[in-house]
Design a protein around this motif. Structure first.
Motif, short mmCIF file in Angstrom:
data_model
loop_
_atom_site.label_atom_id
_atom_site.label_comp_id
_atom_site.label_asym_id
_atom_site.label_seq_id
_atom_site.Cartn_x
_atom_site.Cartn_y
_atom_site.Cartn_z
N ASP B 117 -73.88 -2.39 49.86
CA ASP B 117 -73.23 -3.02 51.08
C ASP B 117 -73.82 -2.23 52.34
O ASP B 117 -74.33 -3.21 53.15
N VAL B 118 -74.00 -1.06 52.31
CA VAL B 118 -74.77 -0.38 53.43
C VAL B 118 -76.26 -1.09 53.86
O VAL B 118 -76.35 -1.40 54.73
N MET B 119 -76.89 -1.19 52.59
CA MET B 119 -78.21 -1.92 52.67
C MET B 119 -78.10 -3.27 53.25
O MET B 119 -79.08 -3.86 53.97
N THR B 120 -76.95 -3.90 52.93
CA THR B 120 -76.91 -5.21 53.40
C THR B 120 -77.02 -5.46 54.96
O THR B 120 -77.54 -6.20 55.50
N GLY B 121 -76.41 -4.27 55.50
CA GLY B 121 -76.15 -4.05 56.83
C GLY B 121 -77.21 -3.50 57.52
O GLY B 121 -77.20 -3.83 58.88
N VAL B 122 -78.30 -3.21 56.94
CA VAL B 122 -79.45 -2.52 57.68
C VAL B 122 -80.18 -3.53 58.45
O VAL B 122 -80.51 -4.43 57.66
N PRO B 123 -80.29 -3.35 59.78
CA PRO B 123 -81.45 -4.48 60.09
C PRO B 123 -82.53 -4.36 59.60
O PRO B 123 -83.22 -3.43 59.15
N SER B 124 -83.31 -5.67 59.76
CA SER B 124 -84.45 -5.74 58.99
C SER B 124 -85.68 -4.78 59.52
O SER B 124 -86.58 -4.22 58.87
N ILE B 125 -85.45 -4.84 60.80
CA ILE B 125 -86.55 -4.00 61.49
C ILE B 125 -86.65 -2.43 61.17
O ILE B 125 -87.43 -2.01 61.02
N VAL B 126 -85.39 -2.10 60.76
CA VAL B 126 -85.17 -0.45 60.27
C VAL B 126 -85.76 -0.32 58.78
O VAL B 126 -86.54 0.58 58.83
N PHE B 127 -85.87 -1.40 58.17
CA PHE B 127 -86.59 -1.38 56.70
C PHE B 127 -88.02 -1.35 57.14
O PHE B 127 -88.72 -0.56 56.33
N GLY B 128 -88.35 -1.94 58.11
CA GLY B 128 -89.89 -1.99 58.21
C GLY B 128 -90.08 -0.67 58.69
O GLY B 128 -91.22 -0.25 58.43
N LEU B 129 -89.52 -0.19 59.63
CA LEU B 129 -89.86 1.18 60.11
C LEU B 129 -89.71 2.28 59.05
O LEU B 129 -90.67 2.90 58.96
#
Lengths: 335, 290
Positions: B117-129
């Protein structure tokens, strides 16, 4: 002559479900493999969090966490990293998105579940969901070449006429907070609408029929039976939308103006946490503190969405507790 | 007491009812206006850019001359989304199977669900980061930016969506089916692979297609993992172009022809995503579970 016992014998065909010799081992491999995979996911997120914290440390070492968040000078060339203008930009645009997007989304949900004739229900649902199929960058493209020029006269008129309101007045700049908020509003409509719809369909039929039987009009029935029952779910949906709006990057980057200052009105240029990361990561590659500042911006963004999503889940779960299992996927199926 | 008298609805209440209904209908109409305008502009501006050459040549990167086509972006998007799917789907479905068949309500399963659930909320740009910090800056694999690093960022984005949707569908598989198989003496892995997964398949395909559609439109995580280039490449270790990144780059150009390219690319991207979405709906309709 066939004897009796022979007719009872089962033919020696093999069932595809039969337990074979290696089955026990395979069972154990599958079980522990999948368990390891699941633990891996937890470790991945933990590592993710750890990396964000560790790599943003240089900037916190230089400025401290609080002055990073509350200083309002963001000038990377002078090594000044105050993220307040970015944070303010993120919050203002998201607030505008909620104010515009939530009433519209709830209205679409009400219309589809309560007012529309059954024949238009499915097509309407699909149309609203199509809004979610448009990628962020396309919203940005459209906002930049259509919304900004077409809305500018209207914004200027509004700004001049209602200059007495707080945060309104002065010259309207092309890209601004309001345009960014408006685009975010469009982008959150599908998810807020979908969750509101799911909650509204779980309103017990008896409640609605009781209201109607007592002589309530349609609207009174909605106000007295549907809305109170689905209030929690709608709040949760709005929060999920807020989480989306806060993390949204590319569309905002294109239409917010990218000026690292706190705009005086909602028609001023600004910047957002996500936009600054997208724009400055290239130049930051060689500067360790600058990079750390961007990662710190990402960390703040992450913590913000984490808190909001936790709140959203709380509301959605509370709303769907005791209701039919049909509403369960609401929180997770955000895509 | 003669009879219950039904009071007629007063004029004020009638007006309130009509007014409120009109507002709800109006707002619903307003919600559809942007969709109409976006599709209209996409078709109007985008179709003009479409041509045979548009799809079969790479961008040239020249500012004043012929801007070229978008071949590398289309292929790059397909390559990276394919890799991301190949990574995210087995892991996501595996975790979902574990949650439903093994973990159930244990504390570990609750933890995994929470983190997903936490992962679902992570903004895509933060994954990119995250991918940028761990793989790009460190020159992992000998190069900074690479197509497969973009694919990993997209996979991180898809993973929670795939897991949650697969879990929901797996939960819908009737327990009686599992019990029947166990009663016939089937081992657990056969129950999972021969009974549970085939039953849940159409529903899972729907979730996977929607996750793919979402990943295909993502720009932010690709900008600093696969970056933007002109040439087509099939080497995943190279920098790789993508449709969203190309559009993002061309929006900022003060050159009408580049902007035209951006519209054409946007129309292409939306068409690709729409096809995936429609496919997902069709598969969903086939499914007996939902």
């Amino acid at each position: 002559m066939a004897s009796a016992p022979e007719t009872l014998q089962v033919p020696r065909g093999r069932s595809s479900l039969e337990r074979t010799r290696g089955s026990g081992l395979l069972d154990r491999i599958l079980k522990w493999g999948l368990t390891a995979l699941s633990i891996g996911v937890i470790l991945l997120i933990a590592y993710f969090f750890e990396v964000l914290i560790a790599d943003s440390r240089p900037v916190f070492a230089q400025t401290g966490f609080f002055s990073f968040v509350f200083n309002s000078e963001w000038v990377p060339s002078q090594a000044l990293y105050g993220a307040l203008p970015l944070l303010v930009g993120t919050l203002i645009t998201s607030a505008i998105a909620l104010v515009i997007g939530v009433p519209i989304a709830v209205a679409t949900a009400l219309y589809i579940t309560e007012l529309a004739s059954p024949r238009v229900r499915a097509p309407l649902t699909i149309l609203v969901e199509l809004l979610a199929a448009v990628p962020s960058v396309v919203y940005g493209l459209w906002g930049f070449f259509f919304l900004i020029p077409k809305l500018k006269p209207a914004e200027q008129w509004f700004s001049d006429t209602f200059a007495f309101l707080p945060f309104v007045g002065g010259t309207v700049s092309g890209p601004n907070y309001f345009i960014a908020g408006l685009i975010l509003a469009i982008m959150i409509i599908p998810i807020v609408s979908a969750i509101s719809r799911e909650v509204m369909t779980t309103v017990p039929r008896e409640n609605k029929e009781a209201a109607l039987a007592l002589g309530a009009t349609r609207w009174e029935m909605i106000r007295m039976a549907v809305l109170p029952y689905s209030k929690g779910g709608i709040t949760g949906g709005a929060m999920l939308g807020l989480g989306r709006a806060i993390g949204e990057t590319i569309a905002v980057t294109i239409v917010i103006g990218n000026a690292p200052e706190i705009g005086k009105t909602i028609f001023s240029q600004g910047y957002s946490l996500a936009a600054v990361i997208a724009n400055e990561f290239g130049e930051a590659a060689s500067d360790k503190v600058h990079r750390a500042a961007l990662i710190a911006a990402g960390l703040v963004l992450f913590l913000l969405t984490l808190a909001i999503n936790a709140l959203a889940r709380y509301f959605v779960n509370r709303a769907s507790r005791g209701q039919r299992a049909a509403s369960k996927p609401a929180a997770g199926m955000a895509g | 007491m003669s009879s219950v008298s039904l009071q007629p609805v007063s004029g004020r209440r009638k007006r309130a009812d009509r007014g409120a209904r009109a507002i709800v209908a109006l707002f619903t109409g307003i919600a559809l206006i942007p969709l109409f305008f976006i599709l209209y502009y996409l078709l109007k501006e985008g179709l003009g850019a479409w041509s045979w050459d548009f799809f079969t040549t790479d961008p040239t990167g020249s500012f004043l001359g012929d801007p070229g086509g978008i071949k590398s972006a289309i292929l790059g998007t397909i390559e990276m989304v394919a890799i991301a799917t190949a990574v995210a789907v087995p892991i996501g479905v595996g975790v979902a199977i574990w949650l439903v068949e093994y973990g159930r309500q244990s504390w570990l399963a609750t933890g995994v669900r929470y983190f997903i659930d936490v992962m679902t909320g992570v903004p895509s740009i933060v994954f990119g980061l995250f991918v940028y910090i761990t793989l790009v800056v460190t020159n992992f694999g000998g190069a900074s930016f690479a197509g497969y690093k973009g694919a990993i960022a997209l996979a991180l984005l898809m993973l929670p969506v795939v897991t949650r949707s697969a879990e929901v569908v797996l939960l819908l598989v009737p327990n009686t089916l599992r019990e029947a198989a166990y009663a016939l003496g089937a081992p657990r892995w056969k129950v999972i692979f021969k009974i549970v997964l085939p039953t849940a398949l159409p529903g899972m395909v729907t979730g996977i297609l929607l996750a793919i559609a979402r990943a295909a439109g993502e720009t932010a995580p690709l900008l600093f993992t696969a970056t933007i280039v002109n040439a087509t490449t099939f080497n995943l270790g190279d920098r790789m172009n993508s449709l969203p990144a190309l559009i993002f780059q061309d929006v900022g150009q003060a050159q009408d022809r580049l902007v035209q390219i951006a519209w054409g690319a946007a129309l292409t991207l939306v068409a690709m995503i729409l096809i995936l979405t429609i496919l997902a709906r069709l598969v969903q309709r086939r499914s007996r579970l939902s």
